[in-house]
Scaffold this active site. Sequence first.
Site, PDB file in Angstrom:
ATOM      1  N   SER A  81      33.600  44.321  44.367  1.00 44.20           N
ATOM      2  CA  SER A  81      33.176  42.925  44.478  1.00 44.20           C
ATOM      3  C   SER A  81      32.483  42.718  45.812  1.00 44.20           C
ATOM      4  O   SER A  81      32.730  43.453  46.782  1.00 44.20           O
ATOM      5  CB  SER A  81      34.391  41.997  44.379  1.00 44.20           C
ATOM      6  OG  SER A  81      34.055  40.671  44.733  1.00 44.20           O
ATOM      7  N   TYR A  83      43.240  40.097  46.967  1.00 46.15           N
ATOM      8  CA  TYR A  83      42.160  40.540  46.081  1.00 46.15           C
ATOM      9  C   TYR A  83      41.017  41.125  46.907  1.00 46.15           C
ATOM     10  O   TYR A  83      40.496  42.211  46.593  1.00 46.15           O
ATOM     11  CB  TYR A  83      41.665  39.360  45.250  1.00 46.15           C
ATOM     12  CG  TYR A  83      40.448  39.656  44.410  1.00 46.15           C
ATOM     13  CD1 TYR A  83      40.561  40.297  43.182  1.00 46.15           C
ATOM     14  CD2 TYR A  83      39.171  39.282  44.842  1.00 46.15           C
ATOM     15  CE1 TYR A  83      39.441  40.564  42.405  1.00 46.15           C
ATOM     16  CE2 TYR A  83      38.048  39.540  44.076  1.00 46.15           C
ATOM     17  CZ  TYR A  83      38.187  40.181  42.859  1.00 46.15           C
ATOM     18  OH  TYR A  83      37.076  40.447  42.100  1.00 46.15           O
ATOM     19  N   LYS A 112      39.577  45.065  46.826  1.00 46.02           N
ATOM     20  CA  LYS A 112      38.198  45.410  46.488  1.00 46.02           C
ATOM     21  C   LYS A 112      37.532  46.218  47.605  1.00 46.02           C
ATOM     22  O   LYS A 112      36.675  47.074  47.339  1.00 46.02           O
ATOM     23  CB  LYS A 112      37.395  44.138  46.189  1.00 46.02           C
ATOM     24  CG  LYS A 112      37.815  43.458  44.888  1.00 46.02           C
ATOM     25  CD  LYS A 112      37.638  44.388  43.699  1.00 46.02           C
ATOM     26  CE  LYS A 112      37.971  43.754  42.382  1.00 46.02           C
ATOM     27  NZ  LYS A 112      37.706  44.627  41.214  1.00 46.02           N
TER      28      LYS A 112
END
Length: 279
Positions: free
Chosen positions: A170, A183, A187
Site C-alpha cells: 500500500s 496496518y 504494509k
Amino acid sequence: MLKVGLPLGACARSWKSVRMASCGMARRNPLDNKVALVTASTDGIGFAIARRLAQDGAHVVVSSRKQQNVDRAVATLKGEGLSVTGTVCHVGKAEDRERLVATAVKLHGGVDILISNAAVSPFFGSLMDVPEEVWDKILDVNVKATALLTKAVVPEMAKRGGGSIVIVSSIAAYSPFPSLGPYNVSKTALLGLTKNLALELAESNVRVNCLAPGLIRTSFSRVLWEDPARQESIKATFQIKRIGKPEECAGIVSFLCSEDASYITGETVVVAGGSLSHL
C-alpha cells in the site's frame, strides 16, 4: 493500364498488423494457460486483478473467507467467459492455504502465479492504544501469512520452471494513513519481504514484485474516503486529484506476471496518483 494491388483499406490493415507483430502487440493473451492464485479476490482490487489475469489468458483460482463471496465472484467471471474457479481461504489458517494450492494443482496441474492480496485492518485510532491481540492479528494475516503462502506455492512453481509472485502492499507503506498505524507498519514490512523473497527465489526462477496502491475506491478503504472532509484532505497530497479505481491496479499486476517483466524482480510499483513514495 491495369493496376493490381490491395485496396487502400486492406493495405492499411496489413501494415497495422505488421507493426503490432513487430512490437509484440499481436500477443492477445500474455498469460495464456498460466495458473494464478489470487487471495482476497472476490471484491475490490483483488477481484479486478483476478478478472484481468483471466482476461489475459490465465486460469484463475479466486479465494475469500466466505463461500458466498467466492460463489458470487466465480459466477460473475464465468459469466464473462473467463476460466475461473474458487475456494474458501482464510490465509491465516494453514489448512486453508494448503487447500488453495491443492485446488490449483488438482484442477490445472500446478501454479505459475501468486497474487498475495489478503489483508486486515481491524483498528482505527492512536498507535499507542493498539491492543496486543490486534497487533498479532494484523501481522499474522498481512505479513506472516504472505510469507507462508509463498513457501507453500514455490515448490509447485519450481516444478513448472519458475513463476511470478506479486505482493500487494500500500502507499501507506511510505506515507502512513492517519489512525491506521498497525496496518501501515504491516504494509511497510511487505516491502522488505518482497526484497528478501526476490533475493532467495531468483535461483528457482521465481520473480517477486510488489504493488503499492494508493487510495483506491473499494469497500476496504471506505473509512478513508466516505467522509468528504477526510477524502479531500488525502486527495490534497495527490498529484492526480482523484481516488483510483481497482482496474488501474490490475493491469500493472498482469504486466508483472508476464514475460514482458521477465527481468524485473524485487521491485515495488506504486499506483497512487503521484503520492509521496519514498521511505
